[in-house]
Design a protein around this motif. Structure first.
Motif, PDB file in Angstrom:
ATOM      1  N   ALA A 103       0.873  -1.223   0.096  1.00  0.00           N
ATOM      2  CA  ALA A 103      -0.037   0.049  -0.021  1.00  0.00           C
ATOM      3  C   ALA A 103       0.761   1.139   0.133  1.00  0.00           C
ATOM      4  CB  ALA A 103      -1.028   0.193   1.120  1.00  0.00           C
ATOM      5  N   GLN A 104       2.018   0.970   0.702  1.00  0.00           N
ATOM      6  CA  GLN A 104       2.954   2.324   0.800  1.00  0.00           C
ATOM      7  C   GLN A 104       3.593   2.568  -0.592  1.00  0.00           C
ATOM      8  OE1 GLN A 104       5.473   1.272   3.962  1.00  0.00           O
ATOM      9  NE2 GLN A 104       3.840   2.130   5.415  1.00  0.00           N
ATOM     10  N   GLN A 105       3.739   1.292  -1.443  1.00  0.00           N
ATOM     11  CA  GLN A 105       4.463   1.526  -2.622  1.00  0.00           C
ATOM     12  C   GLN A 105       3.455   2.055  -3.805  1.00  0.00           C
ATOM     13  OE1 GLN A 105       5.826  -2.635  -3.341  1.00  0.00           O
ATOM     14  NE2 GLN A 105       7.825  -2.193  -1.794  1.00  0.00           N
ATOM     15  N   ARG A 106       2.198   1.469  -3.660  1.00  0.00           N
ATOM     16  CA  ARG A 106       1.415   1.904  -4.604  1.00  0.00           C
ATOM     17  C   ARG A 106      -0.132   2.304  -3.771  1.00  0.00           C
ATOM     18  NH1 ARG A 106       1.122  -1.050  -8.999  1.00  0.00           N
ATOM     19  NH2 ARG A 106      -0.518   0.256  -9.764  1.00  0.00           N
ATOM     20  N   PRO A 107      -0.059   3.528  -3.120  1.00  0.00           N
ATOM     21  CA  PRO A 107      -0.991   4.101  -2.553  1.00  0.00           C
ATOM     22  C   PRO A 107      -2.443   4.174  -3.164  1.00  0.00           C
ATOM     23  CG  PRO A 107       0.609   5.728  -2.910  1.00  0.00           C
ATOM     24  CD  PRO A 107       1.054   4.598  -3.421  1.00  0.00           C
ATOM     25  N   GLU A 108      -2.358   4.200  -4.570  1.00  0.00           N
ATOM     26  CA  GLU A 108      -3.505   4.438  -5.090  1.00  0.00           C
ATOM     27  C   GLU A 108      -4.540   3.025  -5.438  1.00  0.00           C
ATOM     28  OE1 GLU A 108      -0.500   3.199  -8.243  1.00  0.00           O
ATOM     29  OE2 GLU A 108      -0.709   4.109  -6.490  1.00  0.00           O
ATOM     30  N   VAL A 109      -4.015   2.047  -4.980  1.00  0.00           N
ATOM     31  CA  VAL A 109      -4.448   0.869  -5.422  1.00  0.00           C
ATOM     32  C   VAL A 109      -5.518   0.451  -4.009  1.00  0.00           C
ATOM     33  CG1 VAL A 109      -4.220  -1.435  -5.802  1.00  0.00           C
ATOM     34  CG2 VAL A 109      -2.680  -0.007  -6.742  1.00  0.00           C
ATOM     35  N   SER A 110      -6.502   0.637  -4.249  1.00  0.00           N
ATOM     36  CA  SER A 110      -7.657   0.462  -3.063  1.00  0.00           C
ATOM     37  C   SER A 110      -7.489  -1.110  -2.506  1.00  0.00           C
ATOM     38  CB  SER A 110      -9.056   0.430  -3.571  1.00  0.00           C
ATOM     39  OG  SER A 110      -9.415  -0.227  -4.617  1.00  0.00           O
ATOM     40  N   ALA A 111      -7.189  -1.844  -3.457  1.00  0.00           N
ATOM     41  CA  ALA A 111      -7.357  -3.502  -2.979  1.00  0.00           C
ATOM     42  C   ALA A 111      -6.206  -3.581  -1.954  1.00  0.00           C
ATOM     43  CB  ALA A 111      -7.022  -4.266  -4.459  1.00  0.00           C
ATOM     44  N   TYR A 112      -5.089  -2.885  -2.121  1.00  0.00           N
ATOM     45  CA  TYR A 112      -3.845  -3.178  -1.156  1.00  0.00           C
ATOM     46  C   TYR A 112      -4.486  -2.858   0.325  1.00  0.00           C
ATOM     47  CZ  TYR A 112      -0.791  -4.150  -5.023  1.00  0.00           C
ATOM     48  OH  TYR A 112      -0.236  -4.907  -6.192  1.00  0.00           O
ATOM     49  N   TRP A 113      -5.096  -1.558   0.334  1.00  0.00           N
ATOM     50  CA  TRP A 113      -5.589  -1.119   1.561  1.00  0.00           C
ATOM     51  C   TRP A 113      -6.783  -2.009   1.958  1.00  0.00           C
ATOM     52  CZ3 TRP A 113      -2.967   2.414   4.021  1.00  0.00           C
ATOM     53  CH2 TRP A 113      -2.157   3.399   3.301  1.00  0.00           C
ATOM     54  N   ASN A 114      -7.551  -2.585   1.209  1.00  0.00           N
ATOM     55  CA  ASN A 114      -8.855  -3.483   1.611  1.00  0.00           C
ATOM     56  C   ASN A 114      -8.062  -4.632   2.067  1.00  0.00           C
ATOM     57  OD1 ASN A 114     -11.279  -4.451   1.553  1.00  0.00           O
ATOM     58  ND2 ASN A 114     -10.856  -5.675  -0.119  1.00  0.00           N
ATOM     59  N   ASN A 115      -7.182  -5.324   1.752  1.00  0.00           N
ATOM     60  CA  ASN A 115      -6.481  -6.688   2.175  1.00  0.00           C
ATOM     61  C   ASN A 115      -5.657  -6.206   3.531  1.00  0.00           C
ATOM     62  OD1 ASN A 115      -6.921  -8.886   0.431  1.00  0.00           O
ATOM     63  ND2 ASN A 115      -6.150  -7.393  -1.159  1.00  0.00           N
ATOM     64  N   LEU A 116      -5.009  -4.998   3.588  1.00  0.00           N
ATOM     65  CA  LEU A 116      -4.301  -4.552   4.802  1.00  0.00           C
ATOM     66  C   LEU A 116      -5.420  -4.458   5.907  1.00  0.00           C
ATOM     67  CD1 LEU A 116      -2.153  -3.522   6.343  1.00  0.00           C
ATOM     68  CD2 LEU A 116      -2.377  -1.244   5.312  1.00  0.00           C
ATOM     69  N   GLY A 117      -6.643  -3.909   5.690  1.00  0.00           N
ATOM     70  CA  GLY A 117      -7.639  -3.727   6.541  1.00  0.00           C
ATOM     71  C   GLY A 117      -8.263  -5.153   6.974  1.00  0.00           C
ATOM     72  N   VAL A 118      -8.322  -5.957   5.984  1.00  0.00           N
ATOM     73  CA  VAL A 118      -8.562  -7.403   6.470  1.00  0.00           C
ATOM     74  C   VAL A 118      -7.706  -8.124   7.445  1.00  0.00           C
ATOM     75  CG1 VAL A 118      -9.275  -9.696   5.766  1.00  0.00           C
ATOM     76  CG2 VAL A 118     -10.280  -7.657   4.433  1.00  0.00           C
ATOM     77  N   ALA A 119      -6.299  -8.120   6.997  1.00  0.00           N
ATOM     78  CA  ALA A 119      -5.298  -8.777   7.917  1.00  0.00           C
ATOM     79  C   ALA A 119      -5.240  -8.196   9.292  1.00  0.00           C
ATOM     80  CB  ALA A 119      -4.071  -8.629   6.925  1.00  0.00           C
ATOM     81  N   CYS A 120      -5.537  -6.824   9.478  1.00  0.00           N
ATOM     82  CA  CYS A 120      -5.467  -5.983  10.692  1.00  0.00           C
ATOM     83  C   CYS A 120      -6.753  -6.500  11.597  1.00  0.00           C
ATOM     84  CB  CYS A 120      -5.264  -4.637  10.451  1.00  0.00           C
ATOM     85  SG  CYS A 120      -3.783  -4.030   9.793  1.00  0.00           S
ATOM     86  N   ARG A 121      -7.739  -6.690  10.729  1.00  0.00           N
ATOM     87  CA  ARG A 121      -9.003  -7.214  11.638  1.00  0.00           C
ATOM     88  C   ARG A 121      -8.895  -8.253  11.999  1.00  0.00           C
ATOM     89  NH1 ARG A 121     -13.426  -9.961  10.967  1.00  0.00           N
ATOM     90  NH2 ARG A 121     -12.897 -10.399   8.421  1.00  0.00           N
ATOM     91  N   LEU A 122      -8.355  -9.479  11.298  1.00  0.00           N
ATOM     92  CA  LEU A 122      -8.140 -10.750  11.893  1.00  0.00           C
ATOM     93  C   LEU A 122      -6.906 -10.899  12.663  1.00  0.00           C
ATOM     94  CD1 LEU A 122      -8.721 -12.634   8.295  1.00  0.00           C
ATOM     95  CD2 LEU A 122     -10.272 -12.418  10.140  1.00  0.00           C
ATOM     96  N   GLY A 123      -6.114 -10.085  12.645  1.00  0.00           N
ATOM     97  CA  GLY A 123      -4.948 -10.025  13.566  1.00  0.00           C
ATOM     98  C   GLY A 123      -5.213  -9.250  14.779  1.00  0.00           C
ATOM     99  N   GLY A 124      -6.585  -8.917  14.863  1.00  0.00           N
ATOM    100  CA  GLY A 124      -6.800  -8.335  16.339  1.00  0.00           C
ATOM    101  C   GLY A 124      -6.336  -6.679  16.489  1.00  0.00           C
ATOM    102  N   ASP A 125      -6.208  -6.153  15.266  1.00  0.00           N
ATOM    103  CA  ASP A 125      -5.782  -4.563  15.465  1.00  0.00           C
ATOM    104  C   ASP A 125      -7.052  -3.777  14.728  1.00  0.00           C
ATOM    105  OD1 ASP A 125      -4.686  -2.048  15.521  1.00  0.00           O
ATOM    106  OD2 ASP A 125      -2.837  -2.698  14.671  1.00  0.00           O
ATOM    107  N   PRO A 126      -8.138  -3.614  15.435  1.00  0.00           N
ATOM    108  CA  PRO A 126      -9.342  -3.119  14.751  1.00  0.00           C
ATOM    109  C   PRO A 126      -8.985  -1.342  14.507  1.00  0.00           C
ATOM    110  CG  PRO A 126      -9.693  -3.079  17.106  1.00  0.00           C
ATOM    111  CD  PRO A 126      -8.460  -3.954  16.888  1.00  0.00           C
ATOM    112  N   ASP A 127      -8.397  -0.630  15.221  1.00  0.00           N
ATOM    113  CA  ASP A 127      -7.975   0.763  14.938  1.00  0.00           C
ATOM    114  C   ASP A 127      -7.281   0.779  13.380  1.00  0.00           C
ATOM    115  OD1 ASP A 127      -9.246   1.510  17.184  1.00  0.00           O
ATOM    116  OD2 ASP A 127      -7.329   1.771  18.260  1.00  0.00           O
ATOM    117  N   ALA A 128      -6.064  -0.180  13.453  1.00  0.00           N
ATOM    118  CA  ALA A 128      -5.407   0.009  12.067  1.00  0.00           C
ATOM    119  C   ALA A 128      -6.397  -0.631  10.800  1.00  0.00           C
ATOM    120  CB  ALA A 128      -4.165  -1.004  12.224  1.00  0.00           C
TER     121      ALA A 128
END
Length: 616
Positions: free
Chosen positions: A64-89
């Motif tokens: 996401a940092q390399q390609r901040p315009e790609v929504s899919a990377y932010w989406n997947n980052l959000g899923v990984a953070c949710r499943l990993g127990g970091d709801p704020d991130a």
């Protein structure tokens, strides 16, 4: 010698598409550095698929940092953070994805799941409904949107989300349990049972607890639908000693099995056994809804044994749990001076400005059964439904939804009623009967019974659309009504708040009746008062009186209402078991066993008690 980036990416892609996630990880580990963007993405996806959520979050964050315009990377980052127990991130990442792709159903779905996890129910409902609007065939989003609506008490949208659910693909067991509960709540027992029968188990040690939970839910579904023989057959597959073999952390499975045994113990009159089982379930249940349900059931078991103080304490504990549920849905209602039952009125001067409009006569208008909840409305509904001339549709909020429909098109309710044209009134009636038709497609020439207690607060809409309608007001001693309301696990968040204290409930009851009587003075509707205690004492006489009010030549079929109720598949209200037993005096004066608790609210209730002709 390191593999070329293209060759490595191709090998990782082949492993990924073959479902070999460990192979993807091994290739990445041997390479040491996956510089290619495709390879980085495959590594992140494999990390997430194998439960390495922190590693996946780090990989997606880099992408996401390399390609901040790609929504899919932010989406997947959000899923990984949710499943990993970091709801704020997770929320930060998903919000960024939404800003880049506002209508992306996948992003909205994942954000909705996060809001459910955080128990931010209104946001979850709104976000998931948006996801479904953009992708109507997105079944997982429809299911979760329905669940958020279910918790928020939005029955109309819940049913809309579950249209066609009987034909959905088999669901994972956890989702199947939720879906079956919602299908049962809207009266579709067959679809609920089919959902459970097709539930997909994950395999391994998790299967045993889930199998028990599925069987326990089948028991409760059959009991809830008054199919006691089927419930007992299912219960035979749940011996209590089977719980000994469960893993120590299988708390919800144990709670569900105990609740299933307790429900049938209650039906058998084994109150002490049921109380012991509900205490166990209450101690272990992991979700608030199960704990609240077990708490109310425990109070009922204590009450049946005559243990009033224990019953009252169990009720207070159960209401405290429900109040926390309501806090996540309607936090504004928790203010001490809030009024959960809000309704608009029309005064006499405003009514005199109404333009006369064509309207159906009484025989082509619904029969409205109103009154405060737990006043005997379900009993009367089943009596009417037992007559061949009538059809009831269980409890629906269609009249209330017409008031919302007016507001949505810019017509203020109730002021806008004065300005309705004949065409607009016809359109509202047509919308009402379309909603009825989804519930009663075979209504035909039968007279419709619209039983919704709180339609007593919607008298302006009823009188504008159906001014000749017959309205039956169900009455019962106010203290018996309040006690019965306080002992029910209502699903409506507004009613959770209303019933959270006897003082708040008594105030709401008085306000509802004060408004009713003011509106009756304005509109002068055709109303029959149906008093529970008098019906218990003289059923035949009151059925004859009811028949005369409704223009029925022979009211005798109504006397067979208990047999009729037993034949029905579903009765949505808490009275589903009581109405199958016929008229009995056991509920008359029940509040006297709790007189000490009622003393503080009697001064508030006394004027209405006197007006209704009861003794305090």
């Amino acid at each position: 010698m390191p593999q070329p980036a293209t060759e490595l990416a191709n090998a990782m892609a082949a492993a990924y598409h073959a479902g070999d996630m460990e192979g993807v990880l091994a290739l990445a580990a041997r390479a040491g550095n996956v510089g290619d963007e495709t390879g980085q993405l495959l590594l992140a996806l494999a990390q997430q698929a194998t439960g390495r959520y922190e590693e996946a979050a780090a990989s997606f964050r880099q992408l996401a940092q390399q390609r901040p315009e790609v929504s899919a990377y932010w989406n997947n980052l959000g899923v990984a953070c949710r499943l990993g127990g970091d709801p704020d991130a997770a929320e930060q990442a998903l919000s960024r994805a939404r800003s880049l792709a506002p209508a992306d159903a996948d992003v909205l779905y994942n954000l909705g799941l996060l809001y459910i996890q955080q128990r931010r129910w209104p946001l979850a409902r709104e976000t998931l409904l948006d996801a479904v609007e953009g992708a109507p065939g997105f079944i997982e989003a429809r299911l979760q949107a329905a669940y958020a609506c279910y918790v928020c008490g939005d029955n109309t949208e819940q049913e809309a989300m579950l249209l066609g659910a009987a034909d959905w693909p088999a669901q994972p067991a956890g989702q199947a349990l939720i879906l079956a509960a919602m299908l049962s709540a809207q009266g579709d027992l067959d679809a609920a049972l089919r959902t459970l029968a097709r539930a997909q188990l994950p395999g391994g040690p998790a299967d045993a607890p889930l199998r028990l939970r599925i069987t326990a839910q089948r028991v409760l579904l059959h009991e809830r639908n008054n199919q006691l023989e089927q419930a007992r057959r299912e219960l035979a597959q749940l011996p209590l000693d089977a719980l000994d073999a469960l893993p120590g952390d299988a708390h919800q499975a144990r709670a569900d099995v105990w609740r299933a045994h307790a429900a049938l113990a209650m039906r058998a009159g084994a109150w002490a056994e049921a109380a012991a089982l509900y205490r166990r379930a209450l101690a272990l249940a992991s979700d608030e809804e199960t704990r609240a349900s077990a708490g109310f059931a425990l109070a009922s078991a204590y009450d049946r044994q005559g243990c009033r103080s224990e019953a009252w304490q169990a009720l207070q504990d159960a209401h405290a749990i429900q109040l926390e549920i309501a806090r996540g849905v309607l936090p504004d209602l928790l203010a001490p001076d809030s009024q959960p039952l809000q309704a608009a009125e029309v005064d006499r001067d405003a009514y005199m400005r109404w333009t006369p409009l064509p309207a159906p006569d009484s025989r082509h208008s619904p029969v409205f059964v109103v009154g405060f909840p737990r006043s005997g409305t379900t009993l009367l509904e089943q009596m009417l439904d037992a007559h061949p001339d009538f059809r009831s549709m269980d409890e629906r909020a269609f009249i209330h939804e017409l008031t919302e429909r007016m507001e949505l098109v810019g017509q203020r309710y109730p002021a806008g009623l004065a300005e309705l044209s004949a065409t607009e009134a016809d359109q509202l009636r047509a919308a009402y009967f379309r909603m009825v038709g989804r519930v009663l497609p075979d209504l035909g020439q039968h007279r419709l019974v619209d039983k919704n207690p709180l339609n007593m607060l919607c008298l302006p809409m009823i009188m504008r659309l159906f001014p000749q309608a017959r309205i039956i007001l169900c009455l019962r001693h106010p203290c018996d009504v309040l006690l019965s309301c306080g002992m029910q696990p209502f699903r409506s968040p507004a009613f959770m708040v209303l019933c959270s204290s006897l003082q708040r409930l008594a105030r709401g009851y008085v306000q509802a009746f004060e408004q009713w009587y003011r509106q009756v003075e304005v509109f002068r509707p055709q109303v029959l008062e149906w008093r529970y205690e008098e019906v218990v004492g003289d059923l035949d006489g009151h059925l004859a009186r009811l028949g005369a009010f409704l223009g029925i030549a022979d009211a005798s079929p109504m006397a067979r209402f208990a047999e009729h109720a037993r034949s029905k598949r579903f009765i949505s209200t808490p009275s589903y078991a009581q109405v199958t037993r016929g008229v009995h005096a056991g509920a008359v004066g029940r509040w006297q066993g709790y007189r000490e608790q009622f003393e503080p609210v009697l001064p508030l209730l006394r004027p209405l008690i006197d007006r209704l002709g009861y003794d305090a």
